[in-house]
Design a protein around this motif. Structure first.
Motif, PDB file in Angstrom:
ATOM      1  N   GLN A  66       0.708  -1.123  -0.063  1.00  0.00           N
ATOM      2  CA  GLN A  66       0.079  -0.159  -0.015  1.00  0.00           C
ATOM      3  C   GLN A  66       0.904   1.173   0.091  1.00  0.00           C
ATOM      4  O   GLN A  66       1.868   1.264   0.517  1.00  0.00           O
ATOM      5  CB  GLN A  66      -1.140   0.249   1.310  1.00  0.00           C
ATOM      6  CG  GLN A  66      -2.145  -1.058   1.146  1.00  0.00           C
ATOM      7  CD  GLN A  66      -3.211  -0.627   2.028  1.00  0.00           C
ATOM      8  OE1 GLN A  66      -2.900  -0.006   3.267  1.00  0.00           O
ATOM      9  NE2 GLN A  66      -4.420  -0.579   1.719  1.00  0.00           N
ATOM     10  N   PHE A  67       0.461   2.246  -0.627  1.00  0.00           N
ATOM     11  CA  PHE A  67       0.982   3.760  -0.532  1.00  0.00           C
ATOM     12  C   PHE A  67      -0.060   4.610  -0.422  1.00  0.00           C
ATOM     13  O   PHE A  67      -1.323   4.419  -0.679  1.00  0.00           O
ATOM     14  CB  PHE A  67       1.640   3.877  -2.243  1.00  0.00           C
ATOM     15  CG  PHE A  67       2.941   3.362  -2.155  1.00  0.00           C
ATOM     16  CD1 PHE A  67       4.136   3.596  -1.637  1.00  0.00           C
ATOM     17  CD2 PHE A  67       3.007   2.345  -3.351  1.00  0.00           C
ATOM     18  CE1 PHE A  67       5.220   3.028  -1.988  1.00  0.00           C
ATOM     19  CE2 PHE A  67       4.273   1.622  -3.722  1.00  0.00           C
ATOM     20  CZ  PHE A  67       5.233   1.986  -2.846  1.00  0.00           C
ATOM     21  N   LYS A  68       0.284   5.600   0.158  1.00  0.00           N
ATOM     22  CA  LYS A  68      -0.796   6.781   0.532  1.00  0.00           C
ATOM     23  C   LYS A  68       0.248   8.097   0.140  1.00  0.00           C
ATOM     24  O   LYS A  68       1.421   8.109   0.891  1.00  0.00           O
ATOM     25  CB  LYS A  68      -1.273   6.814   1.884  1.00  0.00           C
ATOM     26  CG  LYS A  68      -2.142   7.990   2.045  1.00  0.00           C
ATOM     27  CD  LYS A  68      -2.931   7.969   3.633  1.00  0.00           C
ATOM     28  CE  LYS A  68      -4.027   6.811   3.437  1.00  0.00           C
ATOM     29  NZ  LYS A  68      -4.908   7.093   4.651  1.00  0.00           N
ATOM     30  N   HIS A  69      -0.034   8.960  -0.744  1.00  0.00           N
ATOM     31  CA  HIS A  69       0.846   9.994  -1.003  1.00  0.00           C
ATOM     32  C   HIS A  69       0.122  11.178  -1.412  1.00  0.00           C
ATOM     33  O   HIS A  69      -1.332  11.127  -1.943  1.00  0.00           O
ATOM     34  CB  HIS A  69       1.668   9.482  -2.187  1.00  0.00           C
ATOM     35  CG  HIS A  69       2.883  10.346  -2.463  1.00  0.00           C
ATOM     36  ND1 HIS A  69       4.110  10.396  -1.752  1.00  0.00           N
ATOM     37  CD2 HIS A  69       3.003  11.281  -3.494  1.00  0.00           C
ATOM     38  CE1 HIS A  69       4.826  11.422  -2.265  1.00  0.00           C
ATOM     39  NE2 HIS A  69       4.319  11.842  -3.413  1.00  0.00           N
ATOM     40  N   SER A  70       0.823  12.221  -1.131  1.00  0.00           N
ATOM     41  CA  SER A  70      -0.142  13.450  -1.498  1.00  0.00           C
ATOM     42  C   SER A  70       0.708  14.162  -2.952  1.00  0.00           C
ATOM     43  O   SER A  70       1.936  14.041  -2.880  1.00  0.00           O
ATOM     44  CB  SER A  70      -0.092  14.635  -0.279  1.00  0.00           C
ATOM     45  OG  SER A  70      -0.718  15.897  -0.645  1.00  0.00           O
ATOM     46  N   THR A  71      -0.341  14.665  -3.698  1.00  0.00           N
ATOM     47  CA  THR A  71       0.304  15.258  -4.806  1.00  0.00           C
ATOM     48  C   THR A  71      -0.345  16.769  -5.002  1.00  0.00           C
ATOM     49  O   THR A  71      -1.428  16.997  -4.695  1.00  0.00           O
ATOM     50  CB  THR A  71      -0.285  14.386  -6.125  1.00  0.00           C
ATOM     51  OG1 THR A  71       0.373  15.086  -7.295  1.00  0.00           O
ATOM     52  CG2 THR A  71      -1.663  14.229  -6.227  1.00  0.00           C
ATOM     53  N   PRO A  72       0.316  17.613  -5.420  1.00  0.00           N
ATOM     54  CA  PRO A  72      -0.102  18.842  -5.531  1.00  0.00           C
ATOM     55  C   PRO A  72      -0.691  19.040  -6.688  1.00  0.00           C
ATOM     56  O   PRO A  72      -1.299  20.074  -6.943  1.00  0.00           O
ATOM     57  CB  PRO A  72       1.526  19.723  -5.630  1.00  0.00           C
ATOM     58  CG  PRO A  72       2.211  18.724  -6.072  1.00  0.00           C
ATOM     59  CD  PRO A  72       1.987  17.543  -5.636  1.00  0.00           C
ATOM     60  N   TYR A  73      -0.811  18.085  -7.624  1.00  0.00           N
ATOM     61  CA  TYR A  73      -1.595  18.285  -8.868  1.00  0.00           C
ATOM     62  C   TYR A  73      -1.880  17.082  -9.349  1.00  0.00           C
ATOM     63  O   TYR A  73      -0.980  15.800  -9.242  1.00  0.00           O
ATOM     64  CB  TYR A  73      -1.068  18.966  -9.847  1.00  0.00           C
ATOM     65  CG  TYR A  73       0.434  19.016 -10.029  1.00  0.00           C
ATOM     66  CD1 TYR A  73       1.147  18.030 -10.883  1.00  0.00           C
ATOM     67  CD2 TYR A  73       1.452  19.905  -9.387  1.00  0.00           C
ATOM     68  CE1 TYR A  73       2.547  17.882 -11.089  1.00  0.00           C
ATOM     69  CE2 TYR A  73       2.708  19.631  -9.437  1.00  0.00           C
ATOM     70  CZ  TYR A  73       3.163  18.581 -10.238  1.00  0.00           C
ATOM     71  OH  TYR A  73       4.558  18.578 -10.359  1.00  0.00           O
ATOM     72  N   THR A  74      -2.576  16.748 -10.371  1.00  0.00           N
ATOM     73  CA  THR A  74      -2.867  15.450 -11.074  1.00  0.00           C
ATOM     74  C   THR A  74      -1.426  15.109 -11.693  1.00  0.00           C
ATOM     75  O   THR A  74      -1.228  15.870 -12.575  1.00  0.00           O
ATOM     76  CB  THR A  74      -4.020  15.239 -12.078  1.00  0.00           C
ATOM     77  OG1 THR A  74      -5.166  15.840 -11.383  1.00  0.00           O
ATOM     78  CG2 THR A  74      -4.323  13.907 -12.713  1.00  0.00           C
ATOM     79  N   ASN A  75      -1.080  13.933 -11.694  1.00  0.00           N
ATOM     80  CA  ASN A  75       0.356  13.694 -12.276  1.00  0.00           C
ATOM     81  C   ASN A  75       0.423  12.333 -12.560  1.00  0.00           C
ATOM     82  O   ASN A  75      -0.262  11.428 -12.273  1.00  0.00           O
ATOM     83  CB  ASN A  75       1.448  14.404 -11.163  1.00  0.00           C
ATOM     84  CG  ASN A  75       2.809  14.378 -11.821  1.00  0.00           C
ATOM     85  OD1 ASN A  75       2.957  14.793 -13.025  1.00  0.00           O
ATOM     86  ND2 ASN A  75       3.853  14.216 -11.081  1.00  0.00           N
ATOM     87  N   LEU A  76       1.614  12.098 -13.265  1.00  0.00           N
ATOM     88  CA  LEU A  76       1.984  10.659 -13.799  1.00  0.00           C
ATOM     89  C   LEU A  76       2.785  10.136 -12.618  1.00  0.00           C
ATOM     90  O   LEU A  76       3.956  10.667 -12.284  1.00  0.00           O
ATOM     91  CB  LEU A  76       2.725  10.912 -14.972  1.00  0.00           C
ATOM     92  CG  LEU A  76       3.416   9.474 -15.432  1.00  0.00           C
ATOM     93  CD1 LEU A  76       2.181   8.491 -15.810  1.00  0.00           C
ATOM     94  CD2 LEU A  76       4.318   9.742 -16.677  1.00  0.00           C
ATOM     95  N   TYR A  77       2.394   9.002 -12.173  1.00  0.00           N
ATOM     96  CA  TYR A  77       3.387   8.167 -11.099  1.00  0.00           C
ATOM     97  C   TYR A  77       3.986   6.887 -11.889  1.00  0.00           C
ATOM     98  O   TYR A  77       3.120   6.215 -12.936  1.00  0.00           O
ATOM     99  CB  TYR A  77       2.761   8.105  -9.887  1.00  0.00           C
ATOM    100  CG  TYR A  77       2.556   9.060  -8.918  1.00  0.00           C
ATOM    101  CD1 TYR A  77       3.545   9.825  -8.147  1.00  0.00           C
ATOM    102  CD2 TYR A  77       1.526  10.172  -9.272  1.00  0.00           C
ATOM    103  CE1 TYR A  77       3.573  10.712  -7.255  1.00  0.00           C
ATOM    104  CE2 TYR A  77       1.464  11.552  -8.628  1.00  0.00           C
ATOM    105  CZ  TYR A  77       2.231  11.789  -7.551  1.00  0.00           C
ATOM    106  OH  TYR A  77       2.191  12.979  -7.008  1.00  0.00           O
ATOM    107  N   LYS A  78       4.931   6.144 -11.132  1.00  0.00           N
ATOM    108  CA  LYS A  78       5.031   4.878 -11.803  1.00  0.00           C
ATOM    109  C   LYS A  78       5.272   4.003 -10.416  1.00  0.00           C
ATOM    110  O   LYS A  78       5.963   4.173  -9.631  1.00  0.00           O
ATOM    111  CB  LYS A  78       6.354   5.076 -12.602  1.00  0.00           C
ATOM    112  CG  LYS A  78       6.177   5.775 -13.848  1.00  0.00           C
ATOM    113  CD  LYS A  78       7.466   6.002 -14.627  1.00  0.00           C
ATOM    114  CE  LYS A  78       7.346   7.074 -16.115  1.00  0.00           C
ATOM    115  NZ  LYS A  78       6.656   6.041 -17.160  1.00  0.00           N
TER     116      LYS A  78
END
Length: 371
Positions: A66-78
């Motif tokens: 599991q990951f829980k992460h905050s992003t400042p904008y809609t973005n590409l993750y891998k």
């Protein structure tokens, strides 16, 4: 009355739960089948400059993560899992589920909870299909060259058209995907896989379509700025005028060519690909000069002697000019020349009708124009 109250309370409870959904982070719940020796999973974030690790976690005894992460904008993750990479597009509030079987040779996976991630999975199928075809062609060419003990021009003549057709077919599929997914970041990431020089006209139009979207995404904003700068010198726009010194010291204006077709050919004596293309340009000039085709050669040399020698050696019988400042000359900056050979073909009204056409493409363009 009692039933109505119960119904209302139930609705309020559902609304309360939905409104309390975590909106400052996104989550990824993953499951691996047959992980083998894999113990860790890495989460990477892509920005306009690089891809970097932002988190990692260890597989549970059940091979979950599991990951829980905050992003400042809609973005590409891998997700990096062993030697495999899986693309995910995420925004805060997304609850993404992911599953894959590491033993699957096609690296298939299941994903839900993010529509853009499902879309980018569709794009990756296109990319992997044509990437596989290119790899097969490359392996065949390498094996046959090895058997001959050297690289062969005859082999290149067989395989190069196949490579080029494969890339062209891929680009057609990508353009179709982008057109169908303009409101998704998946469409944007697909668009950036195209050759910016060859598909500049389509990318400029796409930038206009998405200029009011993804305003907080730096990669998108960088792309929009690049396309805004390219737009004035893209196909369909009037070529900016300039004055430049000829090889014999006279001042030449682009406007002097108004009323004629002219190709602005940016090249240099030290540019190998330019010199390789010159025989084709000479051939096409001989065929079409009497039908109204003109060339203005613009050299990026810094030494007049080298420039003149190359003109003579290659038999370039059209007009030649230069700022003698490589890529830093005012004409090169005006036309945003970042690589050579580069060319612009202008119609008699001074409008750019083609860019960076070489080889068979130049031959085909001139054949259609002067039929």
């Amino acid at each position: 009355m009692k039933n109505r109250i119960v119904t209302c309370l139930a609705f309020l409870a559902v609304f309360f739960i939905a409104s309390c959904k975590e909106s400052t982070t996104f989550s990824i719940s993953g499951k691996l089948d047959n992980p083998g020796s894999i113990k860790k999973v890495y989460l990477l974030a892509a920005d306009s400059n690089q891809v970097s690790i932002v988190d990692s976690t260890t597989l549970s005894a059940n091979n979950d993560f599991q990951f829980k992460h905050s992003t400042p904008y809609t973005n590409l993750y891998k997700l990096r899992i062993g030697g495999n990479i899986y693309d995910i597009v995420a925004k805060n509030g997304d609850e993404i589920t992911f599953k894959t079987d590491i033993s699957n040779l096609n690296h298939d996976y299941e994903i839900s909870g993010s529509e853009a991630s499902e879309k980018i999975k569709e794009f990756n199928k296109i990319s992997n299909l044509y990437g596989g075809k290119n790899s097969k062609l490359s392996d065949e060419y390498t094996a046959k060259s090895a058997a001959l003990g050297k690289e062969s021009d005859s082999l290149l003549k067989v395989y190069m058209p196949q490579f080029q057709k494969n890339i062209a077919d891929y680009s057609v599929e990508v353009l179709k995907f982008v057109d169908q997914n303009k409101k998704s970041l998946a469409g944007f990431y697909a668009a950036t896989s195209l050759d910016q020089y060859k598909y500049e006209q389509q990318l400029v139009a796409y930038a206009d379509d998405i200029k009011d979207d993804f305003k907080d995404n730096p990669a998108v904003q960088t792309f929009l700025k690049q396309m805004a700068a390219a737009k004035p010198i893209s196909v369909g726009h009037k070529a900016p005028d300039f004055t430049i010194a000829s090889i014999d010291g006279k001042q030449v204006k682009l406007s002097d060519y108004r009323g004629k077709y002219v190709m602005l050919d940016f090249w240099a004596s030290w540019c190998g690909p330019c010199r390789q293309e010159n025989p084709n340009v000479v051939k096409q000039y001989k065929l079409y000069k009497d039908k109204g085709f003109n060339i203005l050669g613009i050299s990026l040399d810094t030494e007049k002697k080298d420039w003149q020698q190359a003109v003579n050696a290659d038999g370039l019988s059209w007009a030649h000019v230069s700022d003698l400042q490589r890529f830093e000359g005012p004409t090169e900056r005006l036309y945003r020349i970042e690589a050579i050979p580069s060319n612009f073909i202008l119609d008699p009204q001074g409008v750019i009708v083609a860019k960076n056409v070489t080889g068979a493409d130049l031959e085909e363009f001139l054949k259609k124009t002067f039929k």
